[in-house]
Motif scaffolding. Structure first.
Motif, PDB file in Angstrom:
ATOM      1  N   LYS A 115       0.830  -1.210   0.000  1.00  0.00           N
ATOM      2  CA  LYS A 115       0.000   0.000   0.000  1.00  0.00           C
ATOM      3  C   LYS A 115       0.864   1.260   0.000  1.00  0.00           C
ATOM      4  O   LYS A 115       0.523   2.264  -0.622  1.00  0.00           O
ATOM      5  N   TRP A 116       1.978   1.199   0.690  1.00  0.00           N
ATOM      6  CA  TRP A 116       2.876   2.353   0.780  1.00  0.00           C
ATOM      7  C   TRP A 116       3.542   2.631  -0.568  1.00  0.00           C
ATOM      8  O   TRP A 116       3.701   3.782  -0.969  1.00  0.00           O
TER       9      TRP A 116
ATOM     10  N   GLU B 141      -9.537  -6.381  -2.811  1.00  0.00           N
ATOM     11  CA  GLU B 141      -9.018  -5.570  -3.913  1.00  0.00           C
ATOM     12  C   GLU B 141      -7.505  -5.437  -3.822  1.00  0.00           C
ATOM     13  O   GLU B 141      -6.798  -5.547  -4.813  1.00  0.00           O
ATOM     14  N   TRP B 142      -7.000  -5.188  -2.615  1.00  0.00           N
ATOM     15  CA  TRP B 142      -5.559  -5.073  -2.436  1.00  0.00           C
ATOM     16  C   TRP B 142      -4.853  -6.388  -2.759  1.00  0.00           C
ATOM     17  O   TRP B 142      -3.809  -6.403  -3.419  1.00  0.00           O
ATOM     18  N   LEU B 143      -5.415  -7.505  -2.299  1.00  0.00           N
ATOM     19  CA  LEU B 143      -4.792  -8.801  -2.583  1.00  0.00           C
ATOM     20  C   LEU B 143      -4.801  -9.115  -4.074  1.00  0.00           C
ATOM     21  O   LEU B 143      -3.826  -9.662  -4.604  1.00  0.00           O
ATOM     22  N   SER B 144      -5.878  -8.764  -4.777  1.00  0.00           N
ATOM     23  CA  SER B 144      -5.915  -9.037  -6.216  1.00  0.00           C
ATOM     24  C   SER B 144      -4.909  -8.173  -6.974  1.00  0.00           C
ATOM     25  O   SER B 144      -4.287  -8.642  -7.932  1.00  0.00           O
TER      26      SER B 144
ATOM     27  N   LEU C 277      -6.621   4.781  -9.577  1.00  0.00           N
ATOM     28  CA  LEU C 277      -7.434   3.669  -9.086  1.00  0.00           C
ATOM     29  C   LEU C 277      -6.795   3.012  -7.862  1.00  0.00           C
ATOM     30  O   LEU C 277      -6.270   1.903  -7.943  1.00  0.00           O
ATOM     31  N   ILE C 278      -6.852   3.682  -6.745  1.00  0.00           N
ATOM     32  CA  ILE C 278      -6.288   3.160  -5.507  1.00  0.00           C
ATOM     33  C   ILE C 278      -7.430   2.730  -4.594  1.00  0.00           C
ATOM     34  O   ILE C 278      -8.272   3.548  -4.232  1.00  0.00           O
TER      35      ILE C 278
END
Length: 72
Positions: A11-12, A30-33, A21-22
């Motif tokens: 994320k950093w 969503e972060w894992l994908s 698109l964050i």
């Protein structure tokens, strides 16, 4: 936990690659994908109808000698 540290670091660093698109902080899937798209090891599963595509995606850029393909 190792996974939470990986997500925190990703994320950093992610805004240097994508500006528009964050996902929000609470959107774990969503972060894992996105992490999986960039090659990070995640607990998500990939599905394919082609055995050859599954084999390629499993072995391409694999850092591990231990992997498996399951047929459902």
């Amino acid at each position: 936990m190792y996974e939470s540290e990986m997500i925190k670091e990703f994320k950093w660093k992610f805004p240097s690659y994508e500006k528009n698109l964050i996902p929000k902080n609470g959107e774990l899937i969503e972060w894992l994908s996105i992490m999986q798209h960039f090659g990070a090891p995640t607990r998500l599963l990939d599905f394919s109808q082609s055995m050859y595509v599954a084999l390629f995606m499993t072995m391409d850029n694999s850092f591990y000698d231990n992997f498996s393909i399951w047929c459902i």
